[in-house]
Scaffold this motif. Structure first.
Motif, PDB file in Angstrom:
ATOM      1  N   LEU A 189       0.803  -1.228   0.000  1.00 26.12           N
ATOM      2  CA  LEU A 189       0.000   0.000   0.000  1.00 26.12           C
ATOM      3  C   LEU A 189       0.837   1.280   0.000  1.00 26.12           C
ATOM      4  CD1 LEU A 189      -2.800  -1.013   2.551  1.00 26.12           C
ATOM      5  CD2 LEU A 189      -3.054  -0.752   0.087  1.00 26.12           C
ATOM      6  N   ARG A 221      -5.867  -2.011  -4.179  1.00 27.21           N
ATOM      7  CA  ARG A 221      -6.518  -0.894  -3.492  1.00 27.21           C
ATOM      8  C   ARG A 221      -7.038  -1.298  -2.108  1.00 27.21           C
ATOM      9  NH1 ARG A 221      -6.976   3.670  -4.370  1.00 27.21           N
ATOM     10  NH2 ARG A 221      -9.179   3.887  -3.943  1.00 27.21           N
ATOM     11  N   HIS A 222      -7.371  -2.578  -1.955  1.00 28.87           N
ATOM     12  CA  HIS A 222      -7.958  -3.025  -0.690  1.00 28.87           C
ATOM     13  C   HIS A 222      -7.163  -4.197  -0.138  1.00 28.87           C
ATOM     14  CE1 HIS A 222     -11.628  -0.706  -1.480  1.00 28.87           C
ATOM     15  NE2 HIS A 222     -11.426  -1.057  -2.732  1.00 28.87           N
ATOM     16  N   SER A 268      -3.634   5.886   2.565  1.00 32.09           N
ATOM     17  CA  SER A 268      -4.331   4.660   2.933  1.00 32.09           C
ATOM     18  C   SER A 268      -4.920   4.825   4.329  1.00 32.09           C
ATOM     19  CB  SER A 268      -3.297   3.526   2.944  1.00 32.09           C
ATOM     20  OG  SER A 268      -3.872   2.357   3.424  1.00 32.09           O
ATOM     21  N   ALA A 316      -8.965   2.262   2.251  1.00 32.38           N
ATOM     22  CA  ALA A 316      -8.159   1.468   1.318  1.00 32.38           C
ATOM     23  C   ALA A 316      -7.716   0.153   1.917  1.00 32.38           C
ATOM     24  CB  ALA A 316      -6.947   2.266   0.896  1.00 32.38           C
ATOM     25  N   SER A 317      -7.705   0.040   3.230  1.00 32.22           N
ATOM     26  CA  SER A 317      -7.262  -1.230   3.808  1.00 32.22           C
ATOM     27  C   SER A 317      -8.200  -1.601   4.952  1.00 32.22           C
ATOM     28  CB  SER A 317      -5.844  -1.090   4.354  1.00 32.22           C
ATOM     29  OG  SER A 317      -5.815  -0.123   5.347  1.00 32.22           O
TER      30      SER A 317
END
Ligand code: FAD
Ligand code: NAP
Length: 446
Positions: free
Chosen positions: A184, A209-210, A238, A281-282
């Protein structure tokens, strides 16, 4: 103090007792050049005034996971290499890289050549989940993935597809967080690390992205540490996405916990319970498992409930185990460890010891120091027999020559090191690693 009588002998003054006795130069070898091996060597050389320590490493380069595991954006962790390099410079120390014990040289050859053998060859095998789909394309072990972005030759050609949006990581230890962070982190930041150029190019083209970190227990049981969590929470571009309801119970639990876990869970609870931002994003997720037992000792129990998660890449990060290098050693296949008592390997008359890895480098250091002290104490008390001469590296080098194996010395590693650092400097990074063994050997023998 040197006496001449055919073989080289000298009088060893026992440091603790002050008693002088006639003995052979103790020949000790260490298998593996990671922190466990180097800290053991350091201790032996410090505690014994005469012992010769030879270190065998299967790769042409030293330092094990410090070079190939520690996250490239954590260069300060690699500072222990300076201490290892000081140990390698000692007169009574020899590094023999490019020698695979169990393949180029057998364990019994080592046993014959040395008074004492220390096994410090790490835990190279990653644990498996043993569930269907584990060997599908883009289902990889985090260890392979870490090796890939760290330039480990055996993982240089890893087939990893980063043309995916969602990544699932199984496990909630520091390795899982390292991998998530590297995937990330903006490549402009990673460019300043020692990630090889071809890998940076691949990371630059990543569509990830995830990131979901899947745990089998609750947030109070995570295995990562606060520094790694803080970095994740503050990661540029992120942010964490935690399911609020998973974190509510932490508030009651926290006051009664020991300090390091208390601080970790305070941060985790704050992150989980603070208002979520929509640009996530995470994420971390707890899997649908039932927990049995109390508090931090709860264990996961399989249930029939399942939850689906769409992922284009899955990384398994559930820890490691050791591999068997010789069938004569008492190896427990289930745990991946060599049976031992305080480091002394079972059934080997004190002559063979094993050490590391024990969690983080600091704990591995303590284990290495203890092993080094045990080796010296056992030689001093006579429980390791050093009365008969042993040929040490002389015998092993001739066996290697017969096989056409060229051991790499520490000076030769220094040549490669210099090449990597100089190439890296031109690119504005600490080093550009050579991740092909033939290329390494060509530079070493230039
Ligand atoms: C991905 C990852 C990241 C980590 N990051 C951190 C961190 O940031 N901070 C921290 O404190 N700890 C970290 N750790 C833990 C730390 O790396 C270990 O505590 C430490 O490296 C263990 O040292 P070791 O010498 O036992 O094993 P290793 O470092 O694995 O060294 C073993 C050595 O033995 C060699 N070897 C293996 N088989 C043979 C053979 N048959 N013959 C000859 N040589 C052989 C290997 O090539 C290797 O060089 C990390 C661990 C992993 C897996
Ligand atoms: N920055 C650093 O300091 C750093 C970086 C990397 C590594 N390290 C150290 O290196 C060592 C290895 O790290 P690691 O992350 O590989 O191992 P780890 O710390 O042992 O974590 C393993 C994780 O996998 C989970 N797990 C195990 N079996 C599972 C299963 N069958 N299903 C689902 N989850 C499972 C564990 O959960 P349970 O708790 O439920 O078993 C745990 O969350 C650790 O000591 C680590 O601290 C340190």
């Amino acid at each position: 103090m040197m006496l001449s009588c055919g073989v080289s002998r000298l009088i060893v003054r026992h440091l603790r007792t002050g008693v002088a006795s006639t003995a052979q130069v103790p020949q000790v070898c260490i298998v593996g050049s990671g922190p466990a091996g180097f800290y053991t060597a350091q201790q032996i050389l410090k505690s014994h005034a005469a012992a010769q320590v030879d270190m065998y490493e299967k790769l042409p380069v030293p330092f094990g996971l410090v070079r190939y595991g520690v996250a490239p954006d954590h260069p300060e962790v690699k500072n222990c290499i300076n201490t290892f390099t000081q140990t390698a410079a000692k007169d009574r120390f020899t590094f023999l890289g490019n020698v695979d014990i169990g393949s180029d040289i057998t364990f019994s050859q080592l046993r014959e050549a040395y008074h004492a053998v220390v096994l410090a060859y790490g835990a190279a095998q990653d644990r498996a989940l043993n569930i269907p789909g584990e060997s599908l394309p883009n289902v990889l072990s985090a260890r392979e993935f870490v090796g890939w972005y760290n330039g480990l030759p055996e993982n240089a050609d890893l087939k990893v597809d980063l043309n995916v949006e969602s990544v699932g990581i199984i496990g909630q230890g520091n390795v899982a967080v390292d991998v998530a962070r590297i995937l990330l982190t903006p490549v402009d930041i990673l460019k300043k690390t020692d990630i090889p150029e071809n890998i940076l190019e691949r990371l630059n083209g990543s569509r990830v992205r995830h990131m979901t970190l899947v745990g089998r227990r609750g947030p109070e049981h995570v295995a990562f540490t606060i520094k790694e969590l803080r970095e994740m929470v503050n990661l540029e571009g992120s942010r964490p996405d935690l399911r609020r309801e998973d974190y509510k119970h932490l508030r009651n639990l926290i006051p009664n916990l020991p300090r390091p876990r208390k601080r970790l869970l305070e941060l985790l609870a704050k992150t989980g319970l603070d208002a979520p931002d929509p640009k996530l994003a995470s994420s971390w997720a707890a899997a649908e498992k039932q927990l049995e037992g109390e508090g931090l000792n709860q264990r996961a129990v399989q249930t029939d409930e399942t939850e689906s998660l769409q992922c284009g890449l899955i990384l398994r990060s559930i820890g490691y185990k050791g591999v068997e290098i010789d069938s004569s050693l008492p190896f427990d296949q289930r745990t991946g460890t060599i049976s031992n008592n305080g480091g002394r390997v079972t059934g080997q008359n004190g002559k063979v010891l094993c050490t590391g890895p024990v969690g983080v480098i600091l704990s591995t250091m303590t284990s290495g120091f203890t092993t080094g002290k045990v080796v010296v104490a056992d030689m001093e008390t006579g429980s390791v027999d050093i009365s008969r001469p042993r040929s040490g590296q002389t015998l092993i080098k001739s066996a290697l020559a017969e096989k056409g194996v060229q051991p790499v010395s520490f000076d030769q590693w220094n040549r490669l090191n210099q090449y990597e650092v100089e190439t890296g400097a031109k690119l504005g990074k600490p080093r550009e690693k050579v991740s092909n063994i033939k290329h390494m050997m060509d530079i070493i023998h230039q």
